[in-house]
Scaffold this motif. Structure first.
Motif, PDB file in Angstrom:
ATOM      1  N   GLU A  36       0.842  -1.182   0.000  1.00 58.25           N
ATOM      2  CA  GLU A  36       0.000   0.000   0.000  1.00 58.25           C
ATOM      3  C   GLU A  36       0.885   1.242   0.000  1.00 58.25           C
ATOM      4  O   GLU A  36       1.917   1.288   0.671  1.00 58.25           O
ATOM      5  CB  GLU A  36      -0.920   0.013   1.228  1.00 58.25           C
ATOM      6  CG  GLU A  36      -1.918  -1.135   1.241  1.00 58.25           C
ATOM      7  CD  GLU A  36      -2.840  -1.067   2.446  1.00 58.25           C
ATOM      8  OE1 GLU A  36      -2.679  -0.122   3.254  1.00 58.25           O
ATOM      9  OE2 GLU A  36      -3.696  -1.953   2.570  1.00 58.25           O
ATOM     10  N   LEU A  37       0.470   2.241  -0.751  1.00 57.01           N
ATOM     11  CA  LEU A  37       1.239   3.475  -0.876  1.00 57.01           C
ATOM     12  C   LEU A  37       1.043   4.343   0.364  1.00 57.01           C
ATOM     13  O   LEU A  37      -0.083   4.586   0.793  1.00 57.01           O
ATOM     14  CB  LEU A  37       0.784   4.230  -2.120  1.00 57.01           C
ATOM     15  CG  LEU A  37       1.512   5.529  -2.447  1.00 57.01           C
ATOM     16  CD1 LEU A  37       2.971   5.270  -2.778  1.00 57.01           C
ATOM     17  CD2 LEU A  37       0.825   6.245  -3.612  1.00 57.01           C
ATOM     18  N   LEU A  38       2.158   4.811   0.927  1.00 58.44           N
ATOM     19  CA  LEU A  38       2.106   5.709   2.079  1.00 58.44           C
ATOM     20  C   LEU A  38       2.501   7.136   1.724  1.00 58.44           C
ATOM     21  O   LEU A  38       1.934   8.094   2.262  1.00 58.44           O
ATOM     22  CB  LEU A  38       3.019   5.202   3.202  1.00 58.44           C
ATOM     23  CG  LEU A  38       2.637   3.893   3.879  1.00 58.44           C
ATOM     24  CD1 LEU A  38       3.671   3.534   4.953  1.00 58.44           C
ATOM     25  CD2 LEU A  38       1.247   3.956   4.489  1.00 58.44           C
ATOM     26  N   ALA A  39       3.488   7.296   0.837  1.00 57.42           N
ATOM     27  CA  ALA A  39       3.956   8.639   0.480  1.00 57.42           C
ATOM     28  C   ALA A  39       4.759   8.565  -0.799  1.00 57.42           C
ATOM     29  O   ALA A  39       5.305   7.515  -1.154  1.00 57.42           O
ATOM     30  CB  ALA A  39       4.807   9.241   1.607  1.00 57.42           C
ATOM     31  N   ALA A  40       4.852   9.704  -1.487  1.00 53.48           N
ATOM     32  CA  ALA A  40       5.672   9.803  -2.688  1.00 53.48           C
ATOM     33  C   ALA A  40       6.062  11.258  -2.882  1.00 53.48           C
ATOM     34  O   ALA A  40       5.331  12.166  -2.485  1.00 53.48           O
ATOM     35  CB  ALA A  40       4.928   9.280  -3.921  1.00 53.48           C
ATOM     36  N   SER A  41       7.222  11.466  -3.479  1.00 57.87           N
ATOM     37  CA  SER A  41       7.636  12.817  -3.844  1.00 57.87           C
ATOM     38  C   SER A  41       7.067  13.139  -5.227  1.00 57.87           C
ATOM     39  O   SER A  41       6.795  12.232  -6.018  1.00 57.87           O
ATOM     40  CB  SER A  41       9.159  12.926  -3.856  1.00 57.87           C
ATOM     41  OG  SER A  41       9.722  12.025  -4.804  1.00 57.87           O
ATOM     42  N   PRO A  42       6.864  14.421  -5.546  1.00 55.40           N
ATOM     43  CA  PRO A  42       6.234  14.768  -6.830  1.00 55.40           C
ATOM     44  C   PRO A  42       6.954  14.200  -8.043  1.00 55.40           C
ATOM     45  O   PRO A  42       6.313  13.869  -9.046  1.00 55.40           O
ATOM     46  CB  PRO A  42       6.265  16.298  -6.820  1.00 55.40           C
ATOM     47  CG  PRO A  42       6.236  16.661  -5.367  1.00 55.40           C
ATOM     48  CD  PRO A  42       7.052  15.609  -4.683  1.00 55.40           C
ATOM     49  N   ASP A  43       8.287  14.063  -7.977  1.00 52.34           N
ATOM     50  CA  ASP A  43       9.027  13.502  -9.112  1.00 52.34           C
ATOM     51  C   ASP A  43       9.157  11.986  -9.024  1.00 52.34           C
ATOM     52  O   ASP A  43       9.822  11.366  -9.867  1.00 52.34           O
ATOM     53  CB  ASP A  43      10.409  14.138  -9.213  1.00 52.34           C
ATOM     54  CG  ASP A  43      11.255  13.928  -7.949  1.00 52.34           C
ATOM     55  OD1 ASP A  43      10.762  13.278  -7.002  1.00 52.34           O
ATOM     56  OD2 ASP A  43      12.394  14.426  -7.913  1.00 52.34           O
ATOM     57  N   LEU A  44       8.551  11.381  -8.000  1.00 51.61           N
ATOM     58  CA  LEU A  44       8.597   9.931  -7.763  1.00 51.61           C
ATOM     59  C   LEU A  44      10.013   9.419  -7.503  1.00 51.61           C
ATOM     60  O   LEU A  44      10.262   8.220  -7.592  1.00 51.61           O
ATOM     61  CB  LEU A  44       7.957   9.158  -8.924  1.00 51.61           C
ATOM     62  CG  LEU A  44       6.490   9.501  -9.226  1.00 51.61           C
ATOM     63  CD1 LEU A  44       5.959   8.604 -10.334  1.00 51.61           C
ATOM     64  CD2 LEU A  44       5.626   9.379  -7.977  1.00 51.61           C
ATOM     65  N   ALA A  45      10.928  10.322  -7.162  1.00 47.96           N
ATOM     66  CA  ALA A  45      12.287   9.887  -6.837  1.00 47.96           C
ATOM     67  C   ALA A  45      12.314   9.095  -5.536  1.00 47.96           C
ATOM     68  O   ALA A  45      13.182   8.239  -5.345  1.00 47.96           O
ATOM     69  CB  ALA A  45      13.222  11.089  -6.739  1.00 47.96           C
ATOM     70  N   THR A  46      11.364   9.378  -4.653  1.00 50.68           N
ATOM     71  CA  THR A  46      11.254   8.638  -3.395  1.00 50.68           C
ATOM     72  C   THR A  46       9.803   8.225  -3.208  1.00 50.68           C
ATOM     73  O   THR A  46       8.892   9.055  -3.299  1.00 50.68           O
ATOM     74  CB  THR A  46      11.703   9.492  -2.205  1.00 50.68           C
ATOM     75  OG1 THR A  46      13.036   9.964  -2.425  1.00 50.68           O
ATOM     76  CG2 THR A  46      11.679   8.667  -0.916  1.00 50.68           C
ATOM     77  N   VAL A  47       9.602   6.944  -2.973  1.00 50.43           N
ATOM     78  CA  VAL A  47       8.263   6.399  -2.765  1.00 50.43           C
ATOM     79  C   VAL A  47       8.314   5.530  -1.512  1.00 50.43           C
ATOM     80  O   VAL A  47       9.270   4.785  -1.301  1.00 50.43           O
ATOM     81  CB  VAL A  47       7.791   5.563  -3.973  1.00 50.43           C
ATOM     82  CG1 VAL A  47       6.407   4.970  -3.715  1.00 50.43           C
ATOM     83  CG2 VAL A  47       7.781   6.408  -5.248  1.00 50.43           C
ATOM     84  N   VAL A  48       7.301   5.620  -0.676  1.00 49.21           N
ATOM     85  CA  VAL A  48       7.238   4.856   0.565  1.00 49.21           C
ATOM     86  C   VAL A  48       5.986   3.992   0.534  1.00 49.21           C
ATOM     87  O   VAL A  48       4.875   4.498   0.319  1.00 49.21           O
ATOM     88  CB  VAL A  48       7.218   5.776   1.798  1.00 49.21           C
ATOM     89  CG1 VAL A  48       7.225   4.941   3.080  1.00 49.21           C
ATOM     90  CG2 VAL A  48       8.407   6.732   1.778  1.00 49.21           C
ATOM     91  N   VAL A  49       6.162   2.683   0.735  1.00 48.56           N
ATOM     92  CA  VAL A  49       5.034   1.749   0.767  1.00 48.56           C
ATOM     93  C   VAL A  49       5.137   0.893   2.017  1.00 48.56           C
ATOM     94  O   VAL A  49       6.152   0.886   2.707  1.00 48.56           O
ATOM     95  CB  VAL A  49       5.015   0.839  -0.488  1.00 48.56           C
ATOM     96  CG1 VAL A  49       4.942   1.671  -1.765  1.00 48.56           C
ATOM     97  CG2 VAL A  49       6.228  -0.086  -0.517  1.00 48.56           C
ATOM     98  N   THR A  50       4.063   0.161   2.293  1.00 42.68           N
ATOM     99  CA  THR A  50       4.075  -0.824   3.362  1.00 42.68           C
ATOM    100  C   THR A  50       3.461  -2.120   2.847  1.00 42.68           C
ATOM    101  O   THR A  50       2.512  -2.089   2.061  1.00 42.68           O
ATOM    102  CB  THR A  50       3.296  -0.343   4.598  1.00 42.68           C
ATOM    103  OG1 THR A  50       3.295  -1.373   5.581  1.00 42.68           O
ATOM    104  CG2 THR A  50       1.868   0.018   4.260  1.00 42.68           C
TER     105      THR A  50
END
Length: 320
Positions: A36-50
């Motif tokens: 599941e997606l928790l966070a992302a930066s606008p350029d998708l350079a960093t994405v956080v999932v669980t």
């Protein structure tokens, strides 16, 4: 609930969405199907999932696992830090079967580059679901710990020298939205408690305005938990059965917003308050800000449920 950049994760691909909620950038991730997606930066350079067992930071093309189970939110902070919230899981046994229950909630400060947990704090919120409302400028966060019919606890979290400072600031309301300028915080009512909308000055949290359902001339009016600043000058509020109410930035009612059948996305009709007792409104289950004077409504038409986009034309009504 306020206008922010929004993202979507489906079949291992995360998308950044534009103001029409259409994908403008995509990135394929090597993550479990259940992630599941928790966070992302606008350029998708960093994405956080669980994946429920742990948090995974996807940065620079490599996964960084963080051993935090059942995380329910992650928020980017300045200086390469991530704020993660997760319940403390307690193993229980009933009739020979083991299962997890949620205890108190943790707030954890994580280094994005290494995945190391730098600090943590415990919220006195049991069996809660947590969301965060980041301040647009000052680095603080409002943490909303919802406990169902038992109410909600609202905390302010600040970080100083990689240490968390957590302060309980309100109970049994919903932290809905900051104004884009960051000078006000909108609180909406918890369904089990007082039927009042409030605006607080930030960061002093001094009450600036209130609007109680009893202040309105509409019989049987009750505010729902959904609401947000659409701009510094406009606040969108949702009510049970009577539709959407548009207010000025200090909660002065301006007009009812009517979403009429067949619920085609487009410009809304705004009826001024003079002589209006009710709004004609479809069955909306949720509303979220998308951009200035643009919102999404989750509309139920019979058995079908669909998201629609609506814009408030600036010329239709002056919210000052």
């Amino acid at each position: 609930m306020e206008p922010v950049v929004r993202y979507h994760l489906s079949d291992g691909t995360v998308s950044a969405l534009d103001e029409q909620l259409q994908p403008i950038q995509r990135l394929s991730l090597d993550v479990p199907p259940t992630a599941e997606l928790l966070a992302a930066s606008p350029d998708l350079a960093t994405v956080v999932v669980t994946d429920t067992r742990r948090v995974i930071i996807m940065a620079a093309g490599r996964p960084i696992p963080v051993e935090i189970a059942a995380a329910d939110s992650a928020t980017f902070l300045p200086d390469g830090r991530l704020l993660v919230t997760a319940p403390m899981l307690e193993r229980q046994t009933y009739k020979g079967r083991e299962y997890d229950t949620k205890g108190e909630h943790l707030v954890l400060l994580v280094d994005l580059g290494s995945g190391h947990v730098l600090d943590q704090a415990v919220l006195d919120a049991v069996d809660a679901s947590v969301t965060t409302v980041p301040h647009p400028h000052d680095g603080s966060l409002v943490v909303d710990a919802a406990m169902g019919q038992d109410g909600a606890l609202i905390y302010v979290v600040r970080v100083l020298d990689d240490r968390l400072k957590v302060t309980l600031v309100a109970e049994n309301v919903i932290a809905a939205s900051f104004a884009p300028s960051g000078d006000r915080l909108l609180l909406t009512p918890h369904p089990s408690f007082d039927n009042q909308i409030s605006v607080l000055e930030w960061p002093s949290r001094r009450p600036l305005a209130r609007l109680h359902a009893d202040d309105m001339e509409t019989e049987g009016l009750a505010f729902f938990l959904y609401g947000c600043f659409l701009s510094d000058r406009r606040v969108l509020l949702m009510t049970y059965e009577h539709g959407l109410l548009l207010c000025a930035g200090e909660l002065n009612p301006v007009g009812w917003i009517s979403l009429n059948p067949p619920f085609q996305a487009g410009d809304v009709e705004v009826s001024t308050m003079h002589g209006v007792a009710e709004a004609v409104f479809g069955v909306a289950e949720a509303v979220f800000g998308v951009a200035e004077d643009v919102f999404a409504a989750d509309i139920r038409d019979g058995k079908s449920l669909s998201w629609t986009l609506w814009r408030i034309p600036p010329s239709r009504v002056d919210a000052d």
